[in-house]
Design a protein around this motif. Structure first.
Motif, PDB file in Angstrom:
ATOM      1  N   ILE A 155       0.866  -1.172   0.000  1.00 48.04           N
ATOM      2  CA  ILE A 155       0.000   0.000   0.000  1.00 48.04           C
ATOM      3  C   ILE A 155       0.906   1.225   0.000  1.00 48.04           C
ATOM      4  O   ILE A 155       1.843   1.312   0.800  1.00 48.04           O
ATOM      5  CB  ILE A 155      -0.911   0.009   1.240  1.00 48.04           C
ATOM      6  CG1 ILE A 155      -1.793  -1.250   1.253  1.00 48.04           C
ATOM      7  CG2 ILE A 155      -1.749   1.282   1.278  1.00 48.04           C
ATOM      8  CD1 ILE A 155      -2.541  -1.462   2.549  1.00 48.04           C
ATOM      9  N   VAL A 156       0.646   2.143  -0.899  1.00 51.63           N
ATOM     10  CA  VAL A 156       1.405   3.393  -0.966  1.00 51.63           C
ATOM     11  C   VAL A 156       0.513   4.486  -0.401  1.00 51.63           C
ATOM     12  O   VAL A 156      -0.641   4.638  -0.812  1.00 51.63           O
ATOM     13  CB  VAL A 156       1.834   3.726  -2.405  1.00 51.63           C
ATOM     14  CG1 VAL A 156       2.644   5.018  -2.437  1.00 51.63           C
ATOM     15  CG2 VAL A 156       2.634   2.574  -3.012  1.00 51.63           C
ATOM     16  N   GLU A 157       1.025   5.228   0.546  1.00 58.59           N
ATOM     17  CA  GLU A 157       0.274   6.277   1.232  1.00 58.59           C
ATOM     18  C   GLU A 157       1.046   7.581   1.250  1.00 58.59           C
ATOM     19  O   GLU A 157       2.261   7.598   1.043  1.00 58.59           O
ATOM     20  CB  GLU A 157       0.011   5.857   2.697  1.00 58.59           C
ATOM     21  CG  GLU A 157      -1.049   4.811   2.875  1.00 58.59           C
ATOM     22  CD  GLU A 157      -2.449   5.353   2.670  1.00 58.59           C
ATOM     23  OE1 GLU A 157      -2.691   6.551   2.912  1.00 58.59           O
ATOM     24  OE2 GLU A 157      -3.310   4.570   2.251  1.00 58.59           O
ATOM     25  N   THR A 158       0.349   8.642   1.530  1.00 67.34           N
ATOM     26  CA  THR A 158       0.941   9.950   1.818  1.00 67.34           C
ATOM     27  C   THR A 158       1.942  10.362   0.743  1.00 67.34           C
ATOM     28  O   THR A 158       3.091  10.665   1.024  1.00 67.34           O
ATOM     29  CB  THR A 158       1.599   9.943   3.218  1.00 67.34           C
ATOM     30  OG1 THR A 158       0.736   9.274   4.142  1.00 67.34           O
ATOM     31  CG2 THR A 158       1.834  11.337   3.725  1.00 67.34           C
ATOM     32  N   VAL A 184       0.214  -3.524  -5.999  1.00 68.46           N
ATOM     33  CA  VAL A 184       0.492  -2.244  -5.353  1.00 68.46           C
ATOM     34  C   VAL A 184      -0.826  -1.493  -5.393  1.00 68.46           C
ATOM     35  O   VAL A 184      -1.468  -1.397  -6.438  1.00 68.46           O
ATOM     36  CB  VAL A 184       1.586  -1.441  -6.090  1.00 68.46           C
ATOM     37  CG1 VAL A 184       1.766  -0.065  -5.455  1.00 68.46           C
ATOM     38  CG2 VAL A 184       2.901  -2.203  -6.090  1.00 68.46           C
ATOM     39  N   GLN A 185      -1.230  -0.990  -4.259  1.00 70.94           N
ATOM     40  CA  GLN A 185      -2.500  -0.274  -4.203  1.00 70.94           C
ATOM     41  C   GLN A 185      -2.334   1.024  -3.441  1.00 70.94           C
ATOM     42  O   GLN A 185      -1.395   1.194  -2.670  1.00 70.94           O
ATOM     43  CB  GLN A 185      -3.589  -1.146  -3.586  1.00 70.94           C
ATOM     44  CG  GLN A 185      -3.284  -1.650  -2.199  1.00 70.94           C
ATOM     45  CD  GLN A 185      -4.258  -2.733  -1.754  1.00 70.94           C
ATOM     46  OE1 GLN A 185      -4.686  -3.577  -2.540  1.00 70.94           O
ATOM     47  NE2 GLN A 185      -4.619  -2.704  -0.489  1.00 70.94           N
ATOM     48  N   LEU A 186      -3.259   1.932  -3.691  1.00 72.36           N
ATOM     49  CA  LEU A 186      -3.241   3.218  -3.000  1.00 72.36           C
ATOM     50  C   LEU A 186      -4.636   3.784  -2.987  1.00 72.36           C
ATOM     51  O   LEU A 186      -5.517   3.335  -3.729  1.00 72.36           O
ATOM     52  CB  LEU A 186      -2.261   4.182  -3.677  1.00 72.36           C
ATOM     53  CG  LEU A 186      -2.385   4.417  -5.177  1.00 72.36           C
ATOM     54  CD1 LEU A 186      -3.431   5.446  -5.516  1.00 72.36           C
ATOM     55  CD2 LEU A 186      -1.040   4.839  -5.739  1.00 72.36           C
ATOM     56  N   PHE A 204      -2.267   2.584 -12.829  1.00 74.62           N
ATOM     57  CA  PHE A 204      -3.233   2.198 -11.804  1.00 74.62           C
ATOM     58  C   PHE A 204      -4.645   2.322 -12.367  1.00 74.62           C
ATOM     59  O   PHE A 204      -4.919   3.206 -13.175  1.00 74.62           O
ATOM     60  CB  PHE A 204      -3.104   3.094 -10.558  1.00 74.62           C
ATOM     61  CG  PHE A 204      -1.864   2.827  -9.752  1.00 74.62           C
ATOM     62  CD1 PHE A 204      -1.899   1.991  -8.647  1.00 74.62           C
ATOM     63  CD2 PHE A 204      -0.657   3.407 -10.106  1.00 74.62           C
ATOM     64  CE1 PHE A 204      -0.763   1.736  -7.913  1.00 74.62           C
ATOM     65  CE2 PHE A 204       0.497   3.165  -9.375  1.00 74.62           C
ATOM     66  CZ  PHE A 204       0.448   2.325  -8.274  1.00 74.62           C
ATOM     67  N   ALA A 205      -5.517   1.429 -11.936  1.00 71.67           N
ATOM     68  CA  ALA A 205      -6.918   1.469 -12.343  1.00 71.67           C
ATOM     69  C   ALA A 205      -7.784   1.551 -11.096  1.00 71.67           C
ATOM     70  O   ALA A 205      -7.517   0.864 -10.099  1.00 71.67           O
ATOM     71  CB  ALA A 205      -7.274   0.213 -13.138  1.00 71.67           C
TER      72      ALA A 205
END
Length: 155
Positions: free
Chosen positions: A88-91, A123-125, A143-144
Motif C-alpha cells: 500500500i502506498v500512502e501519503t 500495489v495499491q493506494l 493504476f486502475a
C-alpha cells in the motif's frame, strides 16, 4: 530530463521537519499538518513508530540536497488471494514548487520496483476523492480504479 537528478531514499529522522512542511502545504486533505514547532514531537514519535516497523517504510525524494517529496509504504498480507501480500502506498506528496518535474512518478515507480522485488501480488493506494489531478496521475502510471473506499474518523 525532468526529475533526472532525483534521489529516492529511506527517510531519516532529520528529514522529519522537511516532510512535515511538505504535508503542511496540502490544501486539499485537511489533515491538520503544520510546521508549528510544538507539533514536532508528534511527528518524531510517528517517524519512530514507522521506522521501527518491519512492514512500513517512509521515503523521501531529494533534489539538490533538499527533501522535495515523500511517500510511505505498508506491506500487508491477507488470507484472501491465498495469503498474498500487497504494498500500500500512502501519503504521496511533492512540494508544490517541485510538481510537474516527474518526481512523484519516480517515487511511485520506485515503490512498484520494491514491491516486485519482494514478490508482492499488487500495489495499491487511495487518493482523496477531490484530487482529480492525482487520479489522472495514477492512471497514467498504470493504476486502475477498482474499489470504493470508506473511512471512519475516530479523532
Amino acid at each position: 530530463m525532468l526529475g533526472s537528478d532525483i534521489v529516492i531514499r529511506e527517510a531519516l529522522r532529520e528529514d522529519v521537519v522537511a516532510i512535515a512542511a511538505i504535508l503542511a502545504g496540502d490544501t486539499v486533505g485537511g489533515h491538520g499538518d503544520t510546521t508549528d514547532p510544538a507539533a514536532l514531537p508528534g511527528y518524531l514519535a510517528a517517524f519512530d513508530r514507522i521506522s521501527s516497523s518491519s512492514n512500513e517504510t517512509l521515503y523521501v525524494a531529494e533534489q539538490g540536497g533538499e527533501v522535495v517529496a515523500t511517500c510511505q509504504t505498508l506491506v500487508t498480507t491477507t488470507l484472501s488471494g491465498r495469503g498474498g501480500s500487497s504494498m500500500i502506498v500512502e501519503t504521496v506528496f511533492t512540494r508544490p514548487d517541485c510538481r510537474g518535474q516527474g518526481i512523484g512518478a519516480k517515487m511511485i515507480r520506485h515503490c512498484i520496483e520494491k514491491a516486485k522485488a519482494q514478490g508482492m501480488r499488487a500495489v495499491q493506494l487511495t487518493s482523496n476523492a477531490a484530487r482529480k489531478d492525482a487520479h489522472r496521475f495514477y492512471e497514467r502510471l498504470g493504476f486502475a480504479q477498482s474499489h470504493l473506499g470508506f473511512k471512519l474518523k475516530l479523532k
